[in-house]
Design an enzyme around this catalytic site. Structure first.
Site, PDB file in Angstrom:
ATOM      1  CE  LYS A   1      -3.512   2.501   2.569  1.00 39.55           C
ATOM      2  NZ  LYS A   1      -4.563   2.425   3.563  1.00 39.55           N
TER       3      LYS A   1
ATOM      4  CE  LYS B   1      -6.130   1.896  -0.563  1.00 43.31           C
ATOM      5  NZ  LYS B   1      -6.587   1.891   0.784  1.00 43.31           N
TER       6      LYS B   1
HETATM    7  C1  PBG Z   1      -7.415   3.502   5.650  1.00 43.85           C
HETATM    8  C2  PBG Z   1      -7.708   3.283   4.212  1.00 43.85           C
HETATM    9  C3  PBG Z   1      -7.520   4.214   3.195  1.00 43.85           C
HETATM   10  C4  PBG Z   1      -8.033   3.635   2.048  1.00 43.85           C
HETATM   11  C5  PBG Z   1      -8.493   2.367   2.382  1.00 43.85           C
HETATM   12  N1  PBG Z   1      -8.265   2.155   3.738  1.00 43.85           N
HETATM   13  C6  PBG Z   1      -7.022   5.604   3.233  1.00 43.85           C
HETATM   14  C7  PBG Z   1      -5.684   5.911   3.691  1.00 43.85           C
HETATM   15  O1  PBG Z   1      -4.823   5.046   3.841  1.00 43.85           O
HETATM   16  O2  PBG Z   1      -5.472   7.077   3.952  1.00 43.85           O
HETATM   17  C8  PBG Z   1      -8.081   4.319   0.723  1.00 43.85           C
HETATM   18  C9  PBG Z   1      -9.141   3.925  -0.186  1.00 43.85           C
HETATM   19  C10 PBG Z   1      -9.427   4.856  -1.284  1.00 43.85           C
HETATM   20  O3  PBG Z   1      -8.800   5.920  -1.481  1.00 43.85           O
HETATM   21  O4  PBG Z   1     -10.355   4.539  -2.030  1.00 43.85           O
HETATM   22  N2  PBG Z   1      -6.463   2.824   6.265  1.00 43.85           N
END
Ligand code: PBG
Length: 337
Positions: free
Chosen positions: A203, A260
Site C-alpha cells: 500500500k 493499492k
Molecule cells: C485507511 C484506508 C484508506 C483507504 C483504504 N483504507 C485511506 C488511507 O490510507 O489514507 C483508501 C481507499 C481509497 O482511497 O479509495 N487505512
C-alpha cells in the site's frame, strides 16, 4: 516466436485479420472482466439517512438500512463481496481510536445485520484506526510518531471484534510491521480459524486517497497536519520493497494480498502476481474513481468505456479481483452487454 513478415510488396502476417470481425475479436480475447472479479467498497454511517460524498459522484455514506438494500443488489448482480468503511461520529474519535475495538461499533453492527440477511455474500472489514482517531492517522501516536507495536495492540482487538461479529475477511490496511502474524495468531487463539486475512501488503503513500478521506471524515488536511502517512505507507518510488512486504505478509499468514492504488501501480501488481502466484487483488482507489468521473462530467471521457478499460487493464496485469467503487455499475454493464 517470429512472424514471417516479408514477402514482396505486401505483408503476409496480418494482425488485423483477427481484429476484423466482432466474433473473432471476442474469440481471441486473452483477458475478460467478469462480475466475479468485483469487490464493492461501501461507506456507512450511524444516521438514519444517506449523504452524498461530494468528491465521489454516485457514492454515498449510507445507513445500515440502506446498506442492506445495497447488499441485496450486490447479491442479485452476482458481486461476490462487499467491503465496509465507517464514517464515525466526531464525538467517538479520540487519540487512540478506541472506538475501533468496541464490539458494538457501527461496523460490527453492520456486519451482523448483513450476514444475518445475506449469509452467502462475502463481507470484508478494514483493519486500521483512521476512521476513529482524532488526528486521522491509521495508528496510535506516541510523541507525534505512529507507534508500530502500540498500534498492533489496537488492531488485533479490532480484527477480533470484526471477526466475532461475523465478517468473512479482515483486511489490515494500516501498514504496521508484523500485524498480519499477530492478527492471525489472535484469531486462531479465539477459534476464528476460518476468518481470512486479505492484507494490504503493498500500500503506497498515495495522493489518490484524497476523496476517501473526505468520505470517512479523516480529512486530508487533518492527515497532512499530523505529518502525512509516509512513515508507514510505502514510497511510490519503490518496487523491490513491495516484493519484500508481500513476502513478509504471506509468511505471517496472509491468505491473499492487495496492491493499492491500481492504475499507477500496475507494474507492482504484475510483479507481485508473477513472483508469488497467491490470490492478488488490486484497489482502484477513490482518486482514480473521482478522476474518471470528473473528466466524464466535463464531457472529455466516455465514463463507461474508461471504467471498463481501466479495470480490464488491472485484470491483464494479473489481478484476481478488483476493489472498485464502480462495482455495481460494472456488474450492471456486464449483465446488459
Ligand atoms: C485507511 C484506508 C484508506 C483507504 C483504504 N483504507 C485511506 C488511507 O490510507 O489514507 C483508501 C481507499 C481509497 O482511497 O479509495 N487505512
Amino acid at each position: 516466436m517470429s512472424d514471417q513478415i516479408v514477402t514482396g510488396k505486401f505483408p503476409s502476417a496480418r494482425m488485423r485479420r483477427a481484429r476484423r470481425f466482432g466474433w473473432s475479436r471476442e474469440l481471441s480475447a486473452e483477458t475478460r472482466l467478469s462480475v466475479s472479479d468485483l469487490i464493492w467498497p461501501i461507506f456507512i454511517h450511524d444516521q438514519p439517512g444517506d449523504l452524498d460524498v461530494e468528491s465521489m459522484p454516485n457514492v454515498q455514506r449510507v445507513s445500515i438500512n440502506t446498506l442492506l438494500g445495497l447488499a441485496e443488489q450486490a447479491q442479485s448482480l452476482g458481486i461476490p463481496a462487499i467491503a465496509l468503511f465507517p464514517s464515525a461520529e466526531e464525538s467517538l474519535k479520540d487519540e487512540k481510536g478506541s472506538e475501533a475495538v468496541n464490539p458494538e461499533n457501527l461496523v460490527c453492527r453492520a456486519v451482523q445485520a448483513v450476514k444475518e440477511r445475506f449469509p452467502d455474500l462475502g463481507v470484508i472489514c478494514d483493519v486500521a484506526l483512521d476512521p476513529y482517531t482524532s488526528h486521522g492517522q491509521d495508528g496510535v501516536l506516541v510523541d507525534g510518531y505512529v507507534a508500530n507495536d502500540e498500534t498492533i495492540e489496537m488492531l488485533v482487538q479490532q480484527a477480533q471484534a470484526q471477526a466475532q461479529a461475523g465478517c468473512d475477511v479482515v483486511a489490515p490496511s494500516d501498514m504496521m510491521d508484523g500485524r498480519v502474524g499477530v492478527i492471525r495468531k489472535t484469531l486462531d487463539d479465539a477459534g476464528l480459524i476460518d476468518t481470512q486475512i486479505m492484507s494490504y501488503a503493498a500500500k503506497y503513500n498515495s495522493a489518490f486517497y484524497g476523496p476517501f478521506r473526505d468520505a470517512v471524515g479523516s480529512a486530508p488536511s487533518k492527515v497532512s497536519r499530523s505529518g502525512g502517512k509516509g512513515t508507514y505507507q510505502m514510497n511510490p518510488a519503490n518496487s523491490d520493497e513491495a516484493i519484500r512486504e508481500v513476502s513478509m505478509d504471506i509468511e505471517e499468514g496472509a491468505d491473499s494480498v492487495i496492491v493499492k492504488p491500481g492504475l499507477p501501480y500496475l507494474d507492482i501488481l504484475q510483479r507481485v502476481k508473477d513472483t508469488f502466484g497467491v490470490p492478488t487483488y488490486v484497489y482502484q482507489v477513490s482518486g482514480e474513481y473521482a478522476m474518471l468521473h470528473a473528466a466524464a462530467e466535463k464531457g472529455w471521457l466516455d465514463l463507461e468505456a474508461v471504467m471498463m478499460e481501466s479495470l480490464l487493464g488491472m485484470k491483464r496485469a494479473g489481478a484476481d479481483g478488483i476493489w472498485t467503487y464502480f462495482a455495481k455499475d460494472v456488474a450492471s454493464a456486464l449483465r446488459d452487454s
